[in-house]
Design a protein around this motif. Structure first.
Motif, short mmCIF file in Angstrom:
data_model
loop_
_atom_site.label_atom_id
_atom_site.label_comp_id
_atom_site.label_asym_id
_atom_site.label_seq_id
_atom_site.Cartn_x
_atom_site.Cartn_y
_atom_site.Cartn_z
N VAL A 413 1.55 -0.02 2.54
CA VAL A 413 0.16 -0.34 2.85
C VAL A 413 -0.72 0.32 1.78
CG1 VAL A 413 -1.69 0.03 4.56
CG2 VAL A 413 0.62 -0.53 5.33
N HIS A 414 -1.93 -0.18 1.62
CA HIS A 414 -2.90 0.43 0.70
C HIS A 414 -3.61 1.58 1.43
CE1 HIS A 414 -2.52 -2.52 -2.55
NE2 HIS A 414 -2.42 -3.44 -1.60
N TYR A 415 -2.98 2.74 1.49
CA TYR A 415 -3.56 3.89 2.20
C TYR A 415 -4.70 4.51 1.40
CZ TYR A 415 0.36 3.70 5.45
OH TYR A 415 1.26 3.29 6.41
N VAL A 416 -5.79 4.80 2.10
CA VAL A 416 -6.95 5.39 1.43
C VAL A 416 -6.62 6.78 0.90
CG1 VAL A 416 -9.27 6.32 1.84
CG2 VAL A 416 -8.67 4.02 2.65
N HIS A 417 -5.87 7.58 1.66
CA HIS A 417 -5.51 8.91 1.18
C HIS A 417 -4.72 8.83 -0.12
CE1 HIS A 417 -2.65 12.36 0.95
NE2 HIS A 417 -3.78 13.04 1.10
N ILE A 456 -11.94 2.12 -3.13
CA ILE A 456 -11.96 2.86 -1.86
C ILE A 456 -13.27 2.62 -1.13
CG2 ILE A 456 -12.02 5.17 -0.85
CD1 ILE A 456 -10.08 6.06 -3.06
N GLU A 457 -14.38 2.69 -1.85
CA GLU A 457 -15.67 2.59 -1.19
C GLU A 457 -15.99 1.17 -0.73
OE1 GLU A 457 -18.38 4.41 -3.94
OE2 GLU A 457 -17.84 6.44 -3.28
N SER A 458 -15.31 0.18 -1.30
CA SER A 458 -15.55 -1.20 -0.86
C SER A 458 -14.53 -1.67 0.18
CB SER A 458 -15.54 -2.15 -2.06
OG SER A 458 -14.27 -2.16 -2.69
N ARG A 459 -13.28 -1.20 0.07
CA ARG A 459 -12.22 -1.71 0.95
C ARG A 459 -11.68 -0.66 1.92
NH1 ARG A 459 -7.75 -4.21 -2.76
NH2 ARG A 459 -7.02 -4.96 -0.72
N GLY A 460 -11.95 0.60 1.67
CA GLY A 460 -11.43 1.66 2.54
C GLY A 460 -12.51 2.40 3.30
N TYR A 461 -13.67 1.77 3.43
CA TYR A 461 -14.81 2.40 4.09
C TYR A 461 -15.46 1.39 5.02
CZ TYR A 461 -19.25 4.91 4.63
OH TYR A 461 -20.34 5.56 5.15
N ASP A 462 -15.71 1.81 6.24
CA ASP A 462 -16.33 0.95 7.25
C ASP A 462 -17.84 1.12 7.16
OD1 ASP A 462 -17.43 -0.11 9.64
OD2 ASP A 462 -15.55 0.20 10.71
N ALA A 471 -6.59 2.71 5.85
CA ALA A 471 -6.07 1.82 4.81
C ALA A 471 -7.10 0.75 4.51
CB ALA A 471 -4.76 1.19 5.27
N PHE A 472 -6.91 0.10 3.38
CA PHE A 472 -7.82 -0.99 3.00
C PHE A 472 -7.84 -2.06 4.09
CE2 PHE A 472 -7.65 -0.49 -1.93
CZ PHE A 472 -8.28 0.74 -1.81
N ASN A 473 -9.05 -2.50 4.41
CA ASN A 473 -9.24 -3.61 5.34
C ASN A 473 -8.64 -3.33 6.72
OD1 ASN A 473 -10.44 -5.05 3.17
ND2 ASN A 473 -8.38 -5.67 2.49
N SER A 474 -8.58 -2.05 7.08
CA SER A 474 -8.08 -1.63 8.39
C SER A 474 -9.26 -1.16 9.23
CB SER A 474 -7.05 -0.51 8.23
OG SER A 474 -6.75 0.11 9.46
N SER A 475 -9.05 -0.98 10.51
CA SER A 475 -10.07 -0.38 11.37
C SER A 475 -9.62 0.98 11.91
CB SER A 475 -10.39 -1.31 12.55
OG SER A 475 -9.22 -1.53 13.33
N GLU A 476 -8.39 1.39 11.54
CA GLU A 476 -7.82 2.61 12.09
C GLU A 476 -8.26 3.85 11.29
OE1 GLU A 476 -6.08 2.96 14.81
OE2 GLU A 476 -5.82 0.82 15.28
N LEU A 477 -8.22 5.00 11.97
CA LEU A 477 -8.48 6.29 11.33
C LEU A 477 -7.16 7.00 11.07
CD1 LEU A 477 -11.49 7.35 13.53
CD2 LEU A 477 -11.59 6.66 11.13
N ASP A 478 -7.23 8.08 10.28
CA ASP A 478 -6.03 8.80 9.87
C ASP A 478 -6.45 10.24 9.59
OD1 ASP A 478 -3.86 9.91 8.42
OD2 ASP A 478 -3.28 7.95 7.67
N ALA A 479 -5.72 11.19 10.16
CA ALA A 479 -6.07 12.59 9.96
C ALA A 479 -5.92 13.03 8.51
CB ALA A 479 -5.21 13.48 10.86
#
Length: 601
Positions: A413-417, A456-462, A471-479
């Motif tokens: 997956v395209h993880y933001v971290h 990140i700021e366009s695809r990994g930010y709500d 992750a990109f285009n996800s709605s989930e959070l991650d510690a």
């Protein structure tokens, strides 16, 4: 206090000489021991199969027994005091170290039994089982009074001051009485079978040598821990965590293992059972950063060299983890003859995640290199060349999906971290190039750095919620998002980070501890609360000036250690028991950094 089957994980204590490792229960039983190396086959392993795994027990025979235990200050020497109606006995357990330290230890597991009061009957059982319980060695008594147990490529030499009987050709058992002021000694030494000759077995162990081992071991550990220093006052948990991190270091190479065990479950009865006796680049970098903060530069230099050697100086050959000797092939194998801790199967050795792509490790390597330089150390030119190749790899691969910090077993997956750590790798690379004057395509690196930020700021930010996402285009959070400010991707007090921290607390908090994430990850079943994440939250809150909240989370996470200050990886809030491999280096290092953030703000 008869030993229960599969005691809680928190009932164990770690023994280490920075080569071998063992876990000893509050009942006086060594139920896990790997010699001569932490990732070698277990010679005592009933932690993973109570009937087949083998153990080494020293305990009173009475049933009305209580015990208290502690580490000798500043050391990995464990003292357990048994109290019975007959009297009190102290059991001192340690891996012997000579005055030269862990470079060439004798590979002796030493158990000293001292009478404190009364007249107490004690029991000794030595039940070795090699190759994770698959091989039952043959026990032999020698005229010198020593015993040997040999099978496959493993061998043990066993000495006891008290008479022991060979039972069923494979075990040693005996009882004795001990009064105040008396001492009985038991030593279990590893040796390769081809070196167990008649000359070796003819030489009885001198009891005085074992007593001297206690003093030399105490001297080495206290000398090492006395060098710990910090600009802030250290609490007792931080001191113990630092010593545990050293205990998880493999001295010959500088590798740092994630934990001393394999296959302790992340949920009782579940399949999330992994072998953590290897050196993860990411976890090791976290450890090195903490040790550097506390004055231990030598460990950082050794790990630098370990990584460069393991990867042959090429970023293309870099793995996310290695064996402690630098071995790259960590093939994952299931040991189907073992029932697992409390029937949690499968039991695994090796780790298939070694071949995963986890892009964040590049950022961790550059963070480590930058800290090394910032603290006034010179970086070897060959290592600088290696780092340039690492950044070149990042520039080529940052846009790929990966398995992320949690090394999921599903699809990449395209993880933001991961993306943010690619940004950090390039950012630190630019700073290093400017500081050292090395020839590097800094302008190209800067363009890629900005491309990563934009992605990140366009695809990994709500935009609607104003928070970073897993992750990109996800709605989930991650510690893992809690670590974005640590590398400078976003400021701690940036409104986006403040909102992200609040959202993580709201979404992932369970009874004051954090989950890593929610949602599918390619595995069945639940897992416990991930303790490192709670400590990451403490660091974030402290750096945001939210000290009262930070302290509440810190105290809640501290409560998940045992009375010796040891942490596992995860915690079950319902049963109030530890989960996962133990002791877990990532939890200990995260506790250290949380305390430094608390005390420094």
């Amino acid at each position: 206090m008869p030993a229960m089957r599969y005691p809680p994980i928190g009932d164990y204590a770690l023994l280490s000489d920075c080569h071998c490792s063992a876990l000893v229960s509050r009942y006086g039983s060594v139920d896990w021991c790997c010699m001569p190396c932490v990732d070698d086959d277990a010679c005592f392993g009933r932690l993973l199969d109570w009937d087949k795994g083998g153990h080494c027990l020293v305990a009173p025979t009475a049933t009305d027994v209580t015990s208290t235990r502690r580490y000798v200050d500043g050391s990995m020497i464990l003292e357990t005091v048994f109290s019975t109606s007959e009297g009190d006995v102290r059991l001192t357990d340690f891996f012997a170290m000579n005055d030269e330290g862990p470079e060439n230890p004798p590979l002796d597991l030493v158990r000293l039994i001292d009478g404190i009061s009364g007249d107490v009957e004690m029991r000794i059982d030595v039940v070795p089982r090699f190759d994770y319980g698959e091989i039952i060695p043959r026990m032999k008594r020698h005229p010198s009074g020593m015993f040997t147990a040999i099978g496959s490529n493993q061998g043990l030499i066993i000495h006891s001051d008290s008479p022991l009987d060979v039972v069923s050709h494979c075990d040693l058992r005996g009882t004795f009485r001990i009064r105040a002021g008396e001492r009985v000694r038991l030593a279990v030494q590893f040796e390769f079978p081809e070196k167990i000759t008649s000359e070796v077995t003819a030489q009885a162990i001198n009891p005085g040598d074992l007593d001297r081992h206690l003093e030399s071991t105490r001297r080495w550990w206290t000398n090492w821990s006395s060098r710990m220093h910090s600009s802030v006052t250290l609490d007792e948990h931080t001191v113990r965590s630092t010593i545990v991190l050293k205990a998880l270091t493999y001295e010959p190479t500088g590798a740092i293992v994630a934990a001393s065990t394999t296959s302790l479950p992340e949920w009782i009865g579940g399949e999330r059972n992994w072998d953590y006796r290897f050196s993860w680049v990411r976890d090791s970098v976290f450890t090195i950063r903490a040790l550097q903060e506390l004055g231990y530069a030598t460990e950082a230099d050794k790990f630098h060299r370990f990584i460069q050697r393991c990867s042959a100086g090429s970023a293309d050959q870099l793995q996310i983890m290695y064996g402690v000797d630098g071995n790259r092939r960590l093939m994952e194998v299931e040991l189907d003859w073992l029932e697992g801790y409390r029937q949690s199967r499968p039991v695994r050795i090796g780790n298939g995640a070694a071949k995963q792509t986890q892009l964040d490790i590049y950022g961790e390597l550059l963070e480590m290199a930058w800290e090394w330089h910032r603290n006034g150390h010179e970086t070897d030119p060959d290592y600088l060349d290696f780092l340039v190749s690492v950044i070149g790899t990042v520039c080529r691969r940052w846009s790929e999906p990966d398995y992320g910090i949690w090394e999921v077993r599903g699809d990449p997956v395209h993880y933001v971290h991961s993306k943010a750590m690619c940004w950090a790798a390039i950012n630190r690379g630019i700073q290093l190039a400017q500081a050292t004057g090395i020839d590097a395509p800094v302008d190209e690196w800067a363009r890629v750095r900005e491309d990563i930020r934009a992605a990140i700021e366009s695809r990994g930010y709500d935009q609607e919620r104003g928070v970073f996402l897993q992750a990109f285009n996800s709605s989930e959070l991650d510690a893992a998002l809690l670590m974005l400010p640590r590398v400078g991707f976003v400021a701690y007090d940036d409104p986006r980070m403040l909102r992200t921290v609040d959202a993580i607390c709201s979404d992932l908090d369970r009874d004051g501890l954090l989950l890593r994430y929610r949602g599918p990850d390619g595995l069945k079943g639940p897992e416990g609360m991930f303790l490192p994440c709670t400590f990451w939250l403490v660091s974030c809150l402290a750096n945001q000036g939210r000290m009262a909240e930070a302290r509440i989370y810190y105290d809640r996470a501290l409560a998940c250690s045992n009375e010796l200050g040891l942490f596992s990886e995860e915690y079950d809030t319902a049963s109030k028991q530890m989960l996962g491999n133990f002791p877990q280096g990532l939890t200990h290092v995260s506790q250290i950094m949380a305390w430094l953030a608390l005390a420094g703000n």
